[in-house]
Design a protein around this motif. Structure first.
Motif, PDB file in Angstrom:
ATOM      1  N   ASN A 120       6.856  -0.151  -4.512  1.00 54.73           N
ATOM      2  CA  ASN A 120       6.952   0.869  -3.464  1.00 54.73           C
ATOM      3  C   ASN A 120       8.390   1.277  -3.199  1.00 54.73           C
ATOM      4  N   SER A 166      -2.922   5.509   0.071  1.00 53.25           N
ATOM      5  CA  SER A 166      -2.512   4.700   1.215  1.00 53.25           C
ATOM      6  C   SER A 166      -1.207   3.954   0.931  1.00 53.25           C
ATOM      7  N   LYS A 167      -1.146   3.276  -0.199  1.00 48.96           N
ATOM      8  CA  LYS A 167       0.019   2.444  -0.519  1.00 48.96           C
ATOM      9  C   LYS A 167       1.244   3.252  -0.938  1.00 48.96           C
ATOM     10  N   LYS A 170       1.051   7.168   2.089  1.00 49.52           N
ATOM     11  CA  LYS A 170       0.971   6.979   3.540  1.00 49.52           C
ATOM     12  C   LYS A 170       1.960   5.941   4.059  1.00 49.52           C
ATOM     13  N   LYS A 171       2.143   4.854   3.337  1.00 49.67           N
ATOM     14  CA  LYS A 171       2.994   3.766   3.816  1.00 49.67           C
ATOM     15  C   LYS A 171       4.454   3.898   3.392  1.00 49.67           C
ATOM     16  N   GLN A 172       4.798   4.967   2.710  1.00 47.39           N
ATOM     17  CA  GLN A 172       6.185   5.180   2.306  1.00 47.39           C
ATOM     18  C   GLN A 172       6.956   5.810   3.466  1.00 47.39           C
ATOM     19  N   LYS A 173       7.826   5.059   4.052  1.00 44.00           N
ATOM     20  CA  LYS A 173       8.575   5.549   5.217  1.00 44.00           C
ATOM     21  C   LYS A 173       9.423   6.765   4.891  1.00 44.00           C
ATOM     22  N   LYS A 176       7.783  10.378   5.159  1.00 45.32           N
ATOM     23  CA  LYS A 176       7.380  10.963   6.443  1.00 45.32           C
ATOM     24  C   LYS A 176       8.122  12.247   6.766  1.00 45.32           C
TER      25      LYS A 176
END
Length: 186
Positions: A120, A166-167, A170-173, A176
């Motif tokens: 990630n 999701s991984k 969505k969860k990648q800061k 955003k």
């Protein structure tokens, strides 16, 4: 229901197509009142219905008479759930939730992309653009494609694609700042 019947669970449907379908289902409700014009659709209540459905969270999209490329509606998850609960009220010969070969192929290529093997912390926005085969400068198309892949994965119950979204998205800061409104829908 007209949007659902026309395939709005997986694709964007033009306002005029939705209005025409609703008019054909109920000419008295959606037609002009005078006898000589009763075979013509009255677009005012039809367009108001689209905007009300959007306000109620059943549809997402816009009505644009000037630019057809900007016009179109798609069912939200809430709208799809509602349409499915009422689907016995309309006659649909084939499932409007079955993915086309193109959509299945797109999901398959998405799942199998080598960039998803990266950690990630190494997976950048440039990698995401490459996975989607879209220029990193075309942010609107990236957003639209992510939402389409998410919808198609939900429709086909593709757990791998949903997990990757999701991984890796969505969860990648650091995503955003580019995809805030998209991430909230994943």
């Amino acid at each position: 229901m007209a949007c659902y019947a026309l395939g709005g669970s997986k694709n964007s449907i033009h306002s005029e197509d939705i209005m025409n379908k609703a008019f054909l289902w109920n000419k008295e409700k959606f037609g002009w009142r005078k006898q000589i014009y009763k075979n013509y659709p009255n677009t005012l209540p039809l367009s108001q219905g689209l905007f009300k459905a959007r306000r109620d969270g059943l549809l997402e999209g816009t009505y644009d008479q000037q630019f057809l490329s900007k016009d179109g509606w798609r069912l939200t998850d809430k709208g799809l759930e509602k349409a499915e609960s009422l689907s016995e009220l309309i006659d649909i010969k084939t499932s409007k939730k079955t993915l086309s070969q193109f959509q299945k192929k797109t999901l398959s290529e998405f799942r199998k992309h080598d960039h998803f093997k990266l950690d990630n912390k190494d997976f950048t926005f440039y990698h995401l653009a490459d996975v989607l085969n879209i220029s990193v400068n075309n942010l609107p198309l990236i957003k639209e494609t992510i939402l389409k892949i998410n919808r198609w994965a939900k429709i086909s119950n593709d757990k791998i694609a949903l997990e990757l979204l999701s991984k890796k998205v969505k969860k990648q800061k650091n995503f955003k700042k580019y995809l805030k409104e998209v991430i909230s829908q994943l």
